[in-house]
Design an enzyme around this catalytic site. Structure first.
Site, short mmCIF file in Angstrom:
data_model
loop_
_atom_site.label_atom_id
_atom_site.label_comp_id
_atom_site.label_asym_id
_atom_site.label_seq_id
_atom_site.Cartn_x
_atom_site.Cartn_y
_atom_site.Cartn_z
N SER A 210 0.36 -1.62 -0.24
CA SER A 210 0.37 0.27 0.10
C SER A 210 0.90 1.06 -0.19
O SER A 210 2.10 1.18 -0.83
CB SER A 210 -1.08 0.01 1.66
OG SER A 210 -1.34 1.30 0.93
N ASN A 211 0.63 2.42 0.57
CA ASN A 211 1.00 3.48 0.52
C ASN A 211 0.33 4.03 1.31
O ASN A 211 0.10 3.72 2.63
CB ASN A 211 0.79 4.49 -0.74
CG ASN A 211 -0.78 4.53 -1.36
OD1 ASN A 211 -1.22 5.48 -0.59
ND2 ASN A 211 -1.09 3.77 -2.25
N LYS A 212 1.06 5.66 1.45
CA LYS A 212 0.77 6.51 3.23
C LYS A 212 0.11 7.85 3.22
O LYS A 212 -0.53 7.90 3.56
CB LYS A 212 2.35 7.54 3.62
CG LYS A 212 3.69 6.47 3.70
CD LYS A 212 4.92 7.40 3.85
CE LYS A 212 5.04 8.84 5.05
NZ LYS A 212 5.95 9.52 4.45
#
Ligand code: CTP
Length: 414
Positions: A210-212
């Site tokens: 995923s990402n931030k």
């Protein structure tokens, strides 16, 4: 008169005699904190639960509880005429019935009958009373007359009973107040679909890439669109969406996880959307060899094979252009699509290239290399572009203010 915000709005806060009357004190405080000018009007029953003195101590005007006790000869018409909004929270079965029957039996019911301002009624009572056919019919009568009813919630009631009938959360009530005061804007006849959060691309049933992205900016945009009167679809990967958003009518929340799921939902909703805002950080790649079972350490280091995800925003643009040629009266004709770009360098250059490449109407770019803004922060600073170039640079502000700036751009360009 419709207002741009809650600040400066004249709100009559009607309080009736139920156990939830104590919550009206907090509601008063929250409204005053947002610089609304609140005049509390208490029924006799309410004063048995909370005193007029409490409300007087907290409001910037004066609290009232009697029709005839004051120097003001026609207090009810004065309050009714001056009000931008009448909010009754909590509203008992008696108040709802009296108001629905058009009977002016005390100051509050007289103000309700003497006003042209919008009225919000927030019922709170025991489940048996709430479900009583007479109460339900009275609420239906009020709704038919354009009174806004903020439905009660399920939860703990007086004497530890549990059921439907609890006063809606104060955040829900506040959001409806804002929407009612602001819904004169051009979004009141619009459906806005907003995506929020980072997508999750699964490696196995327990792991994902995923990402931030926290989704805060997307949620703030969805809420601002709701305040401006839109019907909102929030397509979100965020797990911790504030509870009160689930209680709002015309605010639809769709949970998705992967880029594929987001794509399916957004493309479906785009058929009914005047505006689509792709604020989500969609993964560019997914794992082609996703394991059906959990991968164990003993099996050795897995080799992940990545393949591109669907480019949702490009699909939206393609769907729009195909649909416009097929049917020139469709919603797609005036549909606008807003893209986001999170960049770490050459912001202007990359943003404009992305806008042209994706063929979107607007692009909102933010510099995510700065620790105090962007991902996971409550603050953001963005530049907004259209096909002609930079429209506006929004310096560091909280994400709700940034959301308002983005929707201002949309509203000024349609
Ligand atoms: N986006 C999308 N579908 C994807 C990837 C991105 O709809 N599979 C959308 C994002 O929601 C955003 C815009 O496209 O509104 C730009 O996203 P971004 O990740 O910055 O662009 P990419 O095309 O992925 O380019 P890159 O990551 O190489 O900068």
């Amino acid at each position: 008169m419709p207002l741009d915000s809650i600040a400066g709005a004249n709100i009559v806060l009607g309080v009736t005699g139920g156990i939830a009357a104590y919550k009206a004190v907090e509601l008063l405080r929250l409204l005053e904190k947002q610089n609304a000018v609140v005049t509390p009007v208490l029924t006799k029953g309410a004063t048995r639960f909370v005193s007029e003195l409490t409300f007087n101590a907290l409001c910037s005007t004066k609290a009232y509880s009697s029709l005839i006790d004051y120097d003001e000869p026609i207090l009810h018409t004065k309050l009714g005429k001056n009000a931008d909004l009448i909010l009754v929270a909590p509203a008992t079965a008696r108040l709802i019935g009296t108001y629905a029957a058009g009977i002016a039996s005390d100051l509050l019911t007289s103000v309700l009958i003497a006003t042209n301002a919008p009225v919000i009624v927030c019922p709170a009572m025991h489940t048996e009373m709430y479900e009583n056919i007479a109460v339900q019919e009275n609420l239906a009568t009020l709704k038919r007359r354009k009174v806004i009813v903020v439905d009660s919630e399920y939860g703990r009631l007086a004497q530890n009973d549990v059921g439907k009938g609890r006063l809606a959360s104060l955040d829900t009530i506040l959001a409806v107040v804002k929407r009612t005061l602001m819904s004169h804007t051009s979004l009141s006849d619009k459906t806005v679909t907003v995506t929020a959060g980072g997508t999750k691309e699964y490696v196995d049933p327990v792991r994902f890439i995923s990402n931030k992205s926290s989704g805060k900016q997307g949620i703030a945009i969805a809420l601002e669109a709701y305040y401006r009167g839109a019907t909102v679809n929030l397509v979100s990967t965020v797990v911790g969406i504030p509870d009160y958003l689930y209680g709002l009518e015309n605010f639809n929340i769709y949970h998705v996880e992967t880029a594929q799921q987001m794509s399916e939902k957004v493309l479906e909703l785009s058929h009914f959307s005047n505006l689509v805002i792709m604020a989500a950080a969609v993964a560019d790649f997914r794992v082609a060899n996703e394991s059906r079972l959990k991968i164990h350490r003993q099996e050795g280091t897995p080799k992940l094979e990545l393949v591109p995800t669907v480019d949702i925003i490009s699909e939206l643009v393609t769907l729009r252009s195909k649909s416009v040629t097929k049917n020139s009266n469709s919603i797609f004709k005036h549909q606008k699509i807003i893209g986001f770009a999170a960049e770490t360098d050459n912001l202007d250059e990359r943003a404009l290239a992305k806008l042209k490449n994706k063929n979107v109407d607007f692009l909102v770019a933010n510099d995510v290399s700065k620790a105090d803004i962007g991902f996971d922060s409550d603050l953001n600073a963005v530049s907004i572009y259209n096909r002609g170039g930079l429209i506006k640079h929004v310096a560091k502000k909280n994400k709700h203010e940034v959301a308002a700036e983005i929707l201002d751009v949309y509203e000024s360009e349609i």
